[in-house]
Design a protein around this motif. Sequence first.
Motif, PDB file in Angstrom:
ATOM      1  N   LEU A 104      44.226  45.884  34.857  1.00 35.74           N
ATOM      2  CA  LEU A 104      43.900  46.329  36.212  1.00 35.74           C
ATOM      3  C   LEU A 104      42.674  47.241  36.219  1.00 35.74           C
ATOM      4  O   LEU A 104      41.854  47.168  37.135  1.00 35.74           O
ATOM      5  CB  LEU A 104      45.095  47.033  36.848  1.00 35.74           C
ATOM      6  CG  LEU A 104      46.265  46.122  37.215  1.00 35.74           C
ATOM      7  CD1 LEU A 104      47.440  46.949  37.699  1.00 35.74           C
ATOM      8  CD2 LEU A 104      45.854  45.076  38.233  1.00 35.74           C
ATOM      9  N   GLU A 105      42.525  48.063  35.215  1.00 36.89           N
ATOM     10  CA  GLU A 105      41.347  48.926  35.136  1.00 36.89           C
ATOM     11  C   GLU A 105      40.068  48.094  35.016  1.00 36.89           C
ATOM     12  O   GLU A 105      39.089  48.334  35.720  1.00 36.89           O
ATOM     13  CB  GLU A 105      41.472  49.874  33.942  1.00 36.89           C
ATOM     14  CG  GLU A 105      40.323  50.847  33.822  1.00 36.89           C
ATOM     15  CD  GLU A 105      40.498  51.808  32.654  1.00 36.89           C
ATOM     16  OE1 GLU A 105      39.466  52.333  32.198  1.00 36.89           O
ATOM     17  OE2 GLU A 105      41.630  52.033  32.201  1.00 36.89           O
ATOM     18  N   ALA A 106      40.088  47.091  34.146  1.00 35.41           N
ATOM     19  CA  ALA A 106      38.920  46.216  33.986  1.00 35.41           C
ATOM     20  C   ALA A 106      38.659  45.420  35.262  1.00 35.41           C
ATOM     21  O   ALA A 106      37.512  45.256  35.694  1.00 35.41           O
ATOM     22  CB  ALA A 106      39.130  45.276  32.801  1.00 35.41           C
ATOM     23  N   ALA A 107      39.723  44.923  35.888  1.00 35.12           N
ATOM     24  CA  ALA A 107      39.587  44.136  37.120  1.00 35.12           C
ATOM     25  C   ALA A 107      39.024  44.985  38.253  1.00 35.12           C
ATOM     26  O   ALA A 107      38.164  44.534  39.017  1.00 35.12           O
ATOM     27  CB  ALA A 107      40.940  43.550  37.515  1.00 35.12           C
ATOM     28  N   GLN A 108      39.502  46.209  38.368  1.00 37.38           N
ATOM     29  CA  GLN A 108      39.045  47.082  39.451  1.00 37.38           C
ATOM     30  C   GLN A 108      37.577  47.473  39.266  1.00 37.38           C
ATOM     31  O   GLN A 108      36.852  47.628  40.252  1.00 37.38           O
ATOM     32  CB  GLN A 108      39.967  48.279  39.575  1.00 37.38           C
ATOM     33  CG  GLN A 108      41.313  47.857  40.131  1.00 37.38           C
ATOM     34  CD  GLN A 108      42.413  48.901  39.994  1.00 37.38           C
ATOM     35  OE1 GLN A 108      42.246  49.925  39.355  1.00 37.38           O
ATOM     36  NE2 GLN A 108      43.546  48.623  40.601  1.00 37.38           N
ATOM     37  N   ASP A 109      37.132  47.600  38.026  1.00 32.05           N
ATOM     38  CA  ASP A 109      35.710  47.860  37.782  1.00 32.05           C
ATOM     39  C   ASP A 109      34.870  46.686  38.281  1.00 32.05           C
ATOM     40  O   ASP A 109      33.861  46.879  38.968  1.00 32.05           O
ATOM     41  CB  ASP A 109      35.467  48.095  36.286  1.00 32.05           C
ATOM     42  CG  ASP A 109      33.987  48.245  35.961  1.00 32.05           C
ATOM     43  OD1 ASP A 109      33.383  49.259  36.370  1.00 32.05           O
ATOM     44  OD2 ASP A 109      33.435  47.330  35.302  1.00 32.05           O
ATOM     45  N   GLN A 151      34.205  40.748  50.006  1.00 32.08           N
ATOM     46  CA  GLN A 151      35.560  41.226  49.741  1.00 32.08           C
ATOM     47  C   GLN A 151      35.928  40.841  48.316  1.00 32.08           C
ATOM     48  O   GLN A 151      35.592  39.749  47.858  1.00 32.08           O
ATOM     49  CB  GLN A 151      36.521  40.565  50.735  1.00 32.08           C
ATOM     50  CG  GLN A 151      37.944  40.977  50.651  1.00 32.08           C
ATOM     51  CD  GLN A 151      38.769  40.335  51.776  1.00 32.08           C
ATOM     52  OE1 GLN A 151      38.216  39.860  52.780  1.00 32.08           O
ATOM     53  NE2 GLN A 151      40.068  40.311  51.601  1.00 32.08           N
ATOM     54  N   PHE A 152      36.633  41.722  47.635  1.00 33.52           N
ATOM     55  CA  PHE A 152      37.137  41.423  46.292  1.00 33.52           C
ATOM     56  C   PHE A 152      38.419  42.221  46.132  1.00 33.52           C
ATOM     57  O   PHE A 152      38.396  43.403  45.856  1.00 33.52           O
ATOM     58  CB  PHE A 152      36.113  41.805  45.232  1.00 33.52           C
ATOM     59  CG  PHE A 152      36.392  41.264  43.848  1.00 33.52           C
ATOM     60  CD1 PHE A 152      37.647  41.372  43.264  1.00 33.52           C
ATOM     61  CD2 PHE A 152      35.379  40.672  43.133  1.00 33.52           C
ATOM     62  CE1 PHE A 152      37.892  40.887  41.989  1.00 33.52           C
ATOM     63  CE2 PHE A 152      35.606  40.183  41.849  1.00 33.52           C
ATOM     64  CZ  PHE A 152      36.869  40.288  41.272  1.00 33.52           C
ATOM     65  N   ASP A 153      39.543  41.557  46.353  1.00 35.77           N
ATOM     66  CA  ASP A 153      40.846  42.206  46.262  1.00 35.77           C
ATOM     67  C   ASP A 153      41.503  41.850  44.938  1.00 35.77           C
ATOM     68  O   ASP A 153      41.492  40.684  44.523  1.00 35.77           O
ATOM     69  CB  ASP A 153      41.751  41.756  47.404  1.00 35.77           C
ATOM     70  CG  ASP A 153      41.214  42.144  48.765  1.00 35.77           C
ATOM     71  OD1 ASP A 153      40.554  43.195  48.865  1.00 35.77           O
ATOM     72  OD2 ASP A 153      41.451  41.404  49.732  1.00 35.77           O
ATOM     73  N   VAL A 154      42.106  42.840  44.302  1.00 32.84           N
ATOM     74  CA  VAL A 154      42.910  42.650  43.106  1.00 32.84           C
ATOM     75  C   VAL A 154      44.363  42.807  43.563  1.00 32.84           C
ATOM     76  O   VAL A 154      44.758  43.876  44.025  1.00 32.84           O
ATOM     77  CB  VAL A 154      42.548  43.679  42.016  1.00 32.84           C
ATOM     78  CG1 VAL A 154      43.432  43.504  40.797  1.00 32.84           C
ATOM     79  CG2 VAL A 154      41.063  43.558  41.637  1.00 32.84           C
ATOM     80  N   ALA A 183      30.355  40.516  33.134  1.00 35.35           N
ATOM     81  CA  ALA A 183      30.279  40.403  31.669  1.00 35.35           C
ATOM     82  C   ALA A 183      31.233  41.399  31.001  1.00 35.35           C
ATOM     83  O   ALA A 183      31.925  41.053  30.032  1.00 35.35           O
ATOM     84  CB  ALA A 183      28.852  40.621  31.192  1.00 35.35           C
ATOM     85  N   ARG A 184      31.301  42.628  31.533  1.00 33.99           N
ATOM     86  CA  ARG A 184      32.245  43.618  30.987  1.00 33.99           C
ATOM     87  C   ARG A 184      33.679  43.123  31.124  1.00 33.99           C
ATOM     88  O   ARG A 184      34.487  43.242  30.201  1.00 33.99           O
ATOM     89  CB  ARG A 184      32.107  44.960  31.707  1.00 33.99           C
ATOM     90  CG  ARG A 184      30.916  45.768  31.337  1.00 33.99           C
ATOM     91  CD  ARG A 184      31.004  47.206  31.839  1.00 33.99           C
ATOM     92  NE  ARG A 184      31.190  47.346  33.275  1.00 33.99           N
ATOM     93  CZ  ARG A 184      30.197  47.411  34.161  1.00 33.99           C
ATOM     94  NH1 ARG A 184      28.937  47.328  33.757  1.00 33.99           N
ATOM     95  NH2 ARG A 184      30.458  47.577  35.453  1.00 33.99           N
ATOM     96  N   PHE A 185      34.002  42.576  32.306  1.00 34.01           N
ATOM     97  CA  PHE A 185      35.351  42.070  32.528  1.00 34.01           C
ATOM     98  C   PHE A 185      35.654  40.909  31.586  1.00 34.01           C
ATOM     99  O   PHE A 185      36.729  40.859  30.975  1.00 34.01           O
ATOM    100  CB  PHE A 185      35.534  41.640  33.988  1.00 34.01           C
ATOM    101  CG  PHE A 185      36.886  41.045  34.250  1.00 34.01           C
ATOM    102  CD1 PHE A 185      38.014  41.849  34.263  1.00 34.01           C
ATOM    103  CD2 PHE A 185      37.032  39.684  34.466  1.00 34.01           C
ATOM    104  CE1 PHE A 185      39.276  41.302  34.472  1.00 34.01           C
ATOM    105  CE2 PHE A 185      38.279  39.128  34.686  1.00 34.01           C
ATOM    106  CZ  PHE A 185      39.404  39.937  34.685  1.00 34.01           C
TER     107      PHE A 185
END
Length: 101
Positions: free
Chosen positions: A23-28, A42-45, A77-79
């Motif tokens: 979730l931390e990686a996704a939220q970034d 929009q980008f919802d997790v 790329a980070r994700f």
Amino acid sequence: MSRQAFVVIAEFQVKPCNLPAFLEAAQDDAKHSVADEPGCRQFDVICPEGSDDTVVFYEVYDSRLVFDAHLETPHLARFRDAFPPLIVEERPVRFSTRQYL
């Protein structure tokens, strides 16, 4: 006159012990997509109720071209570097068109 938006729905089965890191990686990725990419609306997790290991991304872009530009961003790329050891499975991505009236 109607407008359209390009919608991306990605779904992941996450190893339960790795959910906070995922979730931390996704939220970034989500935060930078909306803040840094013109045309990302929009980008919802999303963590569906009743499923401890599923995470869904609901992304809305002005067009397929805007989404294609998203694929080249540093935050994606980070994700992409972070998530593979955290998941059991990445399910097929679904592409859709959202209609605005």
